[in-house]
Design a protein around this motif. Structure first.
Motif, short mmCIF file in Angstrom:
data_model
loop_
_atom_site.label_atom_id
_atom_site.label_comp_id
_atom_site.label_asym_id
_atom_site.label_seq_id
_atom_site.Cartn_x
_atom_site.Cartn_y
_atom_site.Cartn_z
N ALA A 131 0.83 -1.21 0.00
CA ALA A 131 0.00 0.00 0.00
C ALA A 131 0.86 1.26 0.00
O ALA A 131 1.92 1.31 0.62
CB ALA A 131 -0.92 0.00 1.21
N GLN A 132 0.38 2.27 -0.69
CA GLN A 132 1.02 3.58 -0.68
C GLN A 132 0.39 4.50 0.37
O GLN A 132 1.05 5.39 0.90
CB GLN A 132 0.91 4.21 -2.08
N ILE A 133 -0.89 4.27 0.62
CA ILE A 133 -1.61 5.05 1.63
C ILE A 133 -2.21 4.07 2.64
O ILE A 133 -2.82 3.07 2.25
CB ILE A 133 -2.74 5.88 0.98
N ILE A 134 -2.02 4.37 3.92
CA ILE A 134 -2.61 3.54 4.97
C ILE A 134 -3.56 4.42 5.79
O ILE A 134 -3.19 5.50 6.24
CB ILE A 134 -1.53 2.94 5.88
N ILE A 135 -4.79 3.95 5.94
CA ILE A 135 -5.79 4.67 6.74
C ILE A 135 -5.99 3.91 8.04
O ILE A 135 -6.28 2.71 8.03
CB ILE A 135 -7.13 4.79 5.99
N THR A 143 -5.01 15.92 20.97
CA THR A 143 -4.88 16.72 19.76
C THR A 143 -6.22 17.38 19.45
O THR A 143 -7.27 16.91 19.90
CB THR A 143 -4.45 15.84 18.56
N SER A 144 -6.18 18.45 18.68
CA SER A 144 -7.42 19.12 18.28
C SER A 144 -7.89 18.64 16.91
O SER A 144 -8.81 19.22 16.34
CB SER A 144 -7.21 20.64 18.25
N ALA A 145 -7.26 17.60 16.39
CA ALA A 145 -7.53 17.16 15.02
C ALA A 145 -8.52 16.01 14.98
O ALA A 145 -8.34 14.99 15.66
CB ALA A 145 -6.24 16.74 14.34
N ALA A 146 -9.56 16.15 14.15
CA ALA A 146 -10.47 15.04 13.89
C ALA A 146 -9.89 14.09 12.86
O ALA A 146 -10.26 12.92 12.79
CB ALA A 146 -11.81 15.58 13.40
N GLY A 147 -8.96 14.61 12.07
CA GLY A 147 -8.26 13.79 11.08
C GLY A 147 -6.87 14.34 10.88
O GLY A 147 -6.63 15.54 11.06
N GLU A 148 -5.94 13.48 10.53
CA GLU A 148 -4.56 13.91 10.36
C GLU A 148 -3.90 13.07 9.28
O GLU A 148 -4.08 11.86 9.23
CB GLU A 148 -3.81 13.76 11.68
N THR A 149 -3.13 13.72 8.41
CA THR A 149 -2.44 13.03 7.34
C THR A 149 -0.98 13.46 7.31
O THR A 149 -0.68 14.65 7.34
CB THR A 149 -3.07 13.34 5.96
N THR A 157 12.26 14.33 -7.19
CA THR A 157 11.16 14.34 -8.16
C THR A 157 9.90 15.00 -7.62
O THR A 157 9.02 15.37 -8.39
CB THR A 157 10.80 12.90 -8.57
N GLY A 158 9.80 15.13 -6.30
CA GLY A 158 8.57 15.66 -5.70
C GLY A 158 7.47 14.62 -5.61
O GLY A 158 6.37 14.93 -5.16
N HIS A 159 7.76 13.39 -6.00
CA HIS A 159 6.74 12.34 -5.95
C HIS A 159 6.53 11.87 -4.51
O HIS A 159 7.49 11.67 -3.76
CB HIS A 159 7.16 11.15 -6.82
N LEU A 160 5.27 11.69 -4.16
CA LEU A 160 4.95 11.13 -2.86
C LEU A 160 5.38 9.68 -2.80
O LEU A 160 5.30 8.94 -3.79
CB LEU A 160 3.44 11.24 -2.61
N LEU A 161 5.85 9.27 -1.62
CA LEU A 161 6.30 7.89 -1.42
C LEU A 161 5.33 7.12 -0.54
O LEU A 161 5.03 5.96 -0.80
CB LEU A 161 7.69 7.88 -0.78
N ARG A 162 4.87 7.74 0.53
CA ARG A 162 3.95 7.12 1.47
C ARG A 162 3.05 8.19 2.07
O ARG A 162 3.45 9.34 2.19
CB ARG A 162 4.70 6.40 2.61
N ALA A 163 1.86 7.78 2.45
CA ALA A 163 0.95 8.67 3.18
C ALA A 163 0.24 7.87 4.26
O ALA A 163 -0.11 6.70 4.04
CB ALA A 163 -0.06 9.32 2.24
N LYS A 164 0.07 8.49 5.41
CA LYS A 164 -0.64 7.84 6.50
C LYS A 164 -1.76 8.75 6.96
O LYS A 164 -1.54 9.91 7.33
CB LYS A 164 0.30 7.54 7.67
N VAL A 165 -2.98 8.23 6.94
CA VAL A 165 -4.17 8.97 7.35
C VAL A 165 -4.66 8.39 8.67
O VAL A 165 -4.83 7.17 8.79
CB VAL A 165 -5.28 8.87 6.30
N ASN A 166 -4.88 9.25 9.65
CA ASN A 166 -5.47 8.83 10.92
C ASN A 166 -6.81 9.54 11.11
O ASN A 166 -6.87 10.77 11.05
CB ASN A 166 -4.55 9.15 12.10
N LEU A 167 -7.86 8.77 11.34
CA LEU A 167 -9.16 9.31 11.68
C LEU A 167 -9.32 9.21 13.20
O LEU A 167 -9.15 8.13 13.77
CB LEU A 167 -10.27 8.54 10.97
N ASN A 168 -9.63 10.33 13.83
CA ASN A 168 -9.66 10.39 15.29
C ASN A 168 -11.08 10.14 15.81
O ASN A 168 -11.93 11.02 15.77
CB ASN A 168 -9.15 11.75 15.76
#
Length: 231
Positions: A131-135, A143-149, A157-168
């Motif tokens: 996976a490239q993105i994990i939720i 934290t004051s965040a309902a969601g965080e990435t 290259t500026g290309h994204l390698l990995r992303a992690k999304v957390n839903l609070n």
């Protein structure tokens, strides 16, 4: 006999080389990954020769969405991008949400909503390592965040390698904060927007930083199309 084994060894090496060339020419993911690796190698060699130091992959900004209720703008503005993007307008997503059917369902609905725009395609995978993105889900009142990435990207290259999304779930599933299912889905859409390169937008946009009251808007779609049209 020794010559025979040498012949077999060379034949296998040539077969592997031929397969590698074929994969490079016909598989866009391998083609992009190879080009990125070559670009990074060139950059690192030049950097090491010049400075004696090596630059590691960069961590992108951590984006958060506040659950606070606020006064919303009624005008649509242009959704900005971070200028960081995946090599192609598609990414594999792993849902690390096993025991929360509400947030799992919202994540799937959010991916489908983005997919319906035609601007980006999320592909769910059961293979976490691929996976490239994990939720995932957190339960965090500090934290004051309902969601965080958070993201990492290739500095060359500026290309994204990995992303992690957390839903609070502390906010999203706490009745005192007023999140219904639509607002939870909007939050997931918002965080996925960050995961593909969108920044906040203070107008009518899914990328509005507070409240999760907006779903994906035409301006958001245009921003993604523009980001992934640029090479």
């Amino acid at each position: 006999m020794r010559s025979f084994f040498r012949f077999i060894k060379n034949l296998l090496l040539l077969s592997l080389l031929a397969f590698g060339v074929w994969s490079y020419q016909n598989n866009p993911d391998i083609h992009t990954a190879t080009n990125d690796s070559v670009a990074v190698l060139k950059q690192k060699i030049g950097q090491f020769i010049t400075t004696g130091n090596l630059q590691l992959p960069q961590a992108g900004d951590t984006h958060t969405q506040s659950p606070n209720k606020t006064q919303f703008s009624s005008s649509e503005s242009v959704t900005k991008t971070s200028n960081r993007r995946w090599p192609n307008a598609t990414a594999k997503v792993y849902l690390n949400i096993q025991n929360n059917p509400v947030l799992r369902s919202a994540s799937i609905d959010a991916m489908n909503a983005w997919n319906r725009t035609g601007a980006f395609n999320f592909v769910q995978t059961d293979n976490k390592s691929a996976a490239q993105i994990i939720i995932g889900v957190v339960d965090d009142s500090d934290t004051s965040a309902a969601g965080e990435t958070s993201t990492t990207y290739n500095p060359v290259t500026g290309h994204l390698l990995r992303a992690k999304v957390n839903l609070n779930r502390y906010y999203l599933q706490n009745r005192w904060y007023g999140y219904n299912q639509n607002r939870i889905i909007n939050t997931a859409e918002h965080e996925l927007g960050h995961a593909i390169g969108l920044d906040h937008n203070n107008g009518v946009s899914v990328m509005y930083p507070k409240g999760s009251v907006y779903t994906i808007q035409p301006g958001d779609i245009k921003a993604v199309q523009k980001l992934y049209k640029e090479k």
